[in-house]
Design a protein around this motif. Sequence first.
Motif, PDB file in Angstrom:
ATOM      1  N   THR A 137      -5.349   4.619   1.774  1.00 41.89           N
ATOM      2  CA  THR A 137      -4.124   4.617   0.978  1.00 41.89           C
ATOM      3  C   THR A 137      -3.258   5.839   1.296  1.00 41.89           C
ATOM      4  N   SER A 160      -1.876   2.718  -4.248  1.00 42.18           N
ATOM      5  CA  SER A 160      -2.087   1.279  -4.106  1.00 42.18           C
ATOM      6  C   SER A 160      -2.656   0.954  -2.730  1.00 42.18           C
ATOM      7  N   THR A 161      -3.529  -0.077  -2.697  1.00 41.95           N
ATOM      8  CA  THR A 161      -4.191  -0.478  -1.454  1.00 41.95           C
ATOM      9  C   THR A 161      -3.477  -1.633  -0.762  1.00 41.95           C
ATOM     10  N   ALA A 185       0.841  -1.195   0.000  1.00 38.02           N
ATOM     11  CA  ALA A 185       0.000   0.000   0.000  1.00 38.02           C
ATOM     12  C   ALA A 185       0.877   1.246   0.000  1.00 38.02           C
ATOM     13  N   PHE A 236      -9.194  -5.295   3.266  1.00 40.70           N
ATOM     14  CA  PHE A 236     -10.322  -5.084   2.356  1.00 40.70           C
ATOM     15  C   PHE A 236     -11.139  -6.359   2.188  1.00 40.70           C
ATOM     16  N   THR A 260      -6.293   0.120  -6.351  1.00 43.59           N
ATOM     17  CA  THR A 260      -5.912   1.524  -6.144  1.00 43.59           C
ATOM     18  C   THR A 260      -7.115   2.323  -5.662  1.00 43.59           C
ATOM     19  N   LEU A 261      -6.909   3.180  -4.729  1.00 42.89           N
ATOM     20  CA  LEU A 261      -7.919   4.152  -4.284  1.00 42.89           C
ATOM     21  C   LEU A 261      -7.274   5.524  -4.299  1.00 42.89           C
ATOM     22  N   ALA A 302      -9.708   7.557  -0.605  1.00 40.00           N
ATOM     23  CA  ALA A 302      -8.271   7.352  -0.505  1.00 40.00           C
ATOM     24  C   ALA A 302      -7.749   7.515   0.921  1.00 40.00           C
ATOM     25  N   ASN A 355     -12.052  -6.423  -3.869  1.00 42.52           N
ATOM     26  CA  ASN A 355     -11.047  -5.654  -4.618  1.00 42.52           C
ATOM     27  C   ASN A 355     -11.613  -5.181  -5.939  1.00 42.52           C
TER      28      ASN A 355
END
Lengths: 368, 368, 368, 368
Positions: free
Chosen positions: D109, C279-280, C214, C266, C274-275, D106, C269
């Motif tokens: 992240t 990257s998560t 992340a 999470f 990505t959020l 976000a 997915n």
Amino acid sequence: MADCFGRYLRVTTFGESHGPAVGAVVEGLPAGLEVSLDEIRRLMDRRRPGASDLVSSRNEPDRVEVLSGVESGRTIGSPVALLIRNLDARPEEYRRTRKLFRPGHADFTWFEKFGRMPPSGGGRLSGRETAARVAAGALAMSFMASLGMKVRGYTLSVGPVSCRKVVPEFAEQHPLRCADPDVASEMTDVVRKASSSGDSVGGRIEVVAEGVPAGLGEPVFGKLDALLAGAMVSVGGVKGVEIGEGFRLCRLKGSEANDQMSREGFLSNRCGGTLGGISTGRPIVVRLAVKPTPSISNRQRTTGPDGEDADLEIHGRHDPCLCPRVVAVAEAMAALVIADAAIAQRTRNMDGYYYFFGPRARNGPPGV
Amino acid sequence: MADCFGRYLRVTTFGESHGPAVGAVVEGLPAGLEVSLDEIRRLMDRRRPGASDLVSSRNEPDRVEVLSGVESGRTIGSPVALLIRNLDARPEEYRRTRKLFRPGHADFTWFEKFGRMPPSGGGRLSGRETAARVAAGALAMSFMASLGMKVRGYTLSVGPVSCRKVVPEFAEQHPLRCADPDVASEMTDVVRKASSSGDSVGGRIEVVAEGVPAGLGEPVFGKLDALLAGAMVSVGGVKGVEIGEGFRLCRLKGSEANDQMSREGFLSNRCGGTLGGISTGRPIVVRLAVKPTPSISNRQRTTGPDGEDADLEIHGRHDPCLCPRVVAVAEAMAALVIADAAIAQRTRNMDGYYYFFGPRARNGPPGV
Amino acid sequence: MADCFGRYLRVTTFGESHGPAVGAVVEGLPAGLEVSLDEIRRLMDRRRPGASDLVSSRNEPDRVEVLSGVESGRTIGSPVALLIRNLDARPEEYRRTRKLFRPGHADFTWFEKFGRMPPSGGGRLSGRETAARVAAGALAMSFMASLGMKVRGYTLSVGPVSCRKVVPEFAEQHPLRCADPDVASEMTDVVRKASSSGDSVGGRIEVVAEGVPAGLGEPVFGKLDALLAGAMVSVGGVKGVEIGEGFRLCRLKGSEANDQMSREGFLSNRCGGTLGGISTGRPIVVRLAVKPTPSISNRQRTTGPDGEDADLEIHGRHDPCLCPRVVAVAEAMAALVIADAAIAQRTRNMDGYYYFFGPRARNGPPGV
Amino acid sequence: MADCFGRYLRVTTFGESHGPAVGAVVEGLPAGLEVSLDEIRRLMDRRRPGASDLVSSRNEPDRVEVLSGVESGRTIGSPVALLIRNLDARPEEYRRTRKLFRPGHADFTWFEKFGRMPPSGGGRLSGRETAARVAAGALAMSFMASLGMKVRGYTLSVGPVSCRKVVPEFAEQHPLRCADPDVASEMTDVVRKASSSGDSVGGRIEVVAEGVPAGLGEPVFGKLDALLAGAMVSVGGVKGVEIGEGFRLCRLKGSEANDQMSREGFLSNRCGGTLGGISTGRPIVVRLAVKPTPSISNRQRTTGPDGEDADLEIHGRHDPCLCPRVVAVAEAMAALVIADAAIAQRTRNMDGYYYFFGPRARNGPPGV
């Protein structure tokens, strides 16, 4: 992209001399850096006109507003935008000169480049633009300070008067940033005399960065000294730059010029703190040639867009010697270059950041 | 990104001194530019070792192979890759010195940066790298030539011997690129004497660009003189740079330093062809301080990664004076900077490219 | 600068399809990275024509020569230049087509851009150029591997045939990189049938990056998914890209689309790792739309620089389906983007690099 | 450098959602471009919240202050700084959510990247940031207009409701930017229903650029479609992008997908106006997948920096569908990409700019 400086630490500046504002956007500062508004103010004040009768009487408070990128006194990783309003702009003072190319200024070249005269007072190419550099440089200095690095500059000579020793604390107090108490009054006289005779005078500046660890700077176009040289000459009025002994090295032999070493480190620092463009761990030393202020009230021959011969006397609020103001700008530029190189160095090795001279440092550095 | 130079015209170089090859990739040349392999060869030969007993005896043919971007003798708009094989590499000659930091070289700083000694002969920070710059510069010179611009350089002084006049054609023939026939033999003696006593000597170089139209260079970080200064100091051994009168301007008054104008143009060129970092249309003049070659056979004190004191005598194939070789590299760098600025200028106005001095040129510019 | 990709890890590629060579210069790799020529070769072979009757019969050994930047199997911090000779170039095969604009190719647009036809086989815009990307990507993959990251791609559909499950190991062995053993022969039939009827066929590709921690990717123009999208569409023939569920998200509600979390991480997915472009820690998933190969032997209407109507049948060595070759290129581009972001992340915090999910990782990150 | 977009036309944006301001610095606009504050205001209003009950009730006047680079209504060649104050910021509304990671946002992240929670409302990664892009895009649109180019976007689908035809003038007036009058009320219902049930909904957007001459875009990493794809996915909420027929091309054969030509030009435009990443002269067509707004008042599972499981309902001023707002941003990004390519094209040929299709245009274009 010509208004942008730096690679990992990037500064984009904007603003004209007599427009609404100048400012800078600073990208690439690591998150968590402490930012002190007081320190920014202190550094802005060093550059600021109106501090003595030896500089222009334009009176700008130069208050820096932080528009973004800082929360609770620390950077958050986003770009830091810095805004400085122009409050003492007087574009009307330039009405007459805008019809003529001021000698030594960029009026003619701007006209040739863009097909029109530049905005009042040189617009983007006025010294006013450097306020944004100093504000951005203050952030770079905070980053440097967090790693034990420090930049300072001073005036080394004005016209024929040269310092014979360097007392940084004295320079800090002196309106010309003269480094030598013994020649300070003589230096002041030279500036006053030039000013009162409608003229101006040039000088030399030295900037020293201390505490810079070995290993900063990149082969071959990211050499620390190359970036410093480019940075310095990008400051208006600077027409030459030397690293370490600079032009004196041309007259020496290799056996006289090389800095020999022992297990204790370098035995001299003629190279000015860089070898192959990478820092040696010794102080980084840069010297600048500053030309006389081009705005003088003495009569000069010139012409203008209409192609007629003319005479010109420039009256207004101008510094008789650029040196004291350039000192603050040169420090800022040095800080931007060195902080950039320090951030870049974080990316250069698989297994860590720095390797230092001597057994002590082998244990590994913190921080950067 | 530190191996990349330029903005619109971009050069990325690669290669170590004793590795398989050095080379460059040149992006941003307009399609349709004529490229002459003979001209590239001629320029490579100017830089090339082995041309006289005054330079290193390393014998590299420096044949440039064009790998891409050229068809039927003209650029096609794609990047031009230039490859130069290292054929006379002798890494074994550096076996002993690789255990010690050679004074005046980047061995120590490379070690501190990367945690290991640099490859043989300085690797990326050897003078060998500049072969790629000269090859790339040859393309920039072709572009300049298409617009009537030309760059030339020469040696202005070596040790205590200075030229009193400049005869470019003479410099072209002289192995030291000495510009003044009257002092040439004295200059040669200085180099021979340094060499025979196991030493080396520094000097000054001047590069002049002629035919450069007014209007090239960008405020504020793309100033032509700033880019030139950075470019020059990125060349190994260069420790100072001046534009126009440079450091001499520090001692002058504004009335003495300014270049006044008439309807015919500038009455002098003390600024060296740039005002506000933008070209004036007059010749662009840059001077470089070149330090003495650091590789000398005289004994020097040093140390190495093991932290022991040691003495070092460097034997091998080294130039006793870097000047003649740096001349070709400095010309190449000047060409890259100026060609870049000329390409950039194409993007700067809504209604055309250039505005020239005088009524004649108002009718509009050619080509660029 | 359009032949250069990346920010901290920068790749400049060069070379035309039927010129002497293609290649890449890779800047910004940390010193000390292990580089395996065998691994480069393995990755080049994956992309390589001639591997089956489903791809072009052009037979290029694609031997990669490392010209610089590597010593004793490790990077030294200098740019790594990679050279791939074109050995099976046959420019004469393009003699006829060079007078006409091949539909679906860049002949017309190149002509409009540069005022002349492109070099044989599309020159710079041929698939041949991607060999350089794969070689450069191999270095990025080595860097990723050193941090436990891995990229793999496969064909998800060809024409009307779609995979219903993904078996990466199967894809690895299948000439079309088909991910589902159950539909593989059907997929092969579609390609064969298209080929035998003088036609070609499109498909979809998926690329997945695993082990990506992340925190990689930068607001706002350096978002990981934005860079991936741009990278993928820069590959010839790619006309669409999705991150995670992509276009399916358009039909969902927020409550269906959001990836909810628990203290374990999470719960889904759908965002594709990505959020906010960062990257998560979950796999990064990208899907590509690949158009049918434009070179077909069926008759097509076209025209040429002379402006006459014409018919064209293209014979030669062309892939009936681009997918298997694009898989290797897309993996390489993903690796370049992610490695770049991982290097960038080193510069983003004052006090370290990464913060990971869960108490375990709080103890501090490894390597990067 | 991740807050900077473009190459020849460069935009650096700054600002957080609930900080003092957002803004942009635009470099590289040619001097002499007419800049209309009214036009900027009109475009800002299109993006602006508060325009209907279908978007957030945050009420920002979004007045754009031009701080530099413009004099008498025209660009002067210096960077144009644009400042937009945040006047309706309410950071206190985020007090509760700042302790939890909002799903689909976000927060997590950002936390992993920087080791701290982002500023209120997502800070830099809020939709607020796009105001700066729209302001900068307005300048790019002025440049495009001066060359006869125009960009427009509209909503193509929301949830399950898709437009069956495109009536741009209708979209202009509709609060959702719905392009088809026949489905507009159905589309509105879907958004209202999602909103009233505490949910949100996704959709698709199409952006079309007309009047773009052939020849814009650069091989291989500066392809127009690649830059457009990257630009679009850099906009928050965009998870997919297609050029022309995009994903539909995957199912076609080459004979169906290729755009054939006659002497009159292309017979179709399935490629969406680019071949080899270079514009064809036909409209450029890009489609975007927009995910549902992640902020919903329905209960969602999540966690926070303290690692505890939690439930979260987000109340506040959020758009139930991002599409209408993204339309304005996507238009701005398209304009920035295309204007950049048009400026770049000025540098690509020795003998002029453009070559057009057909005998008419051979006489040569003015302008660009």
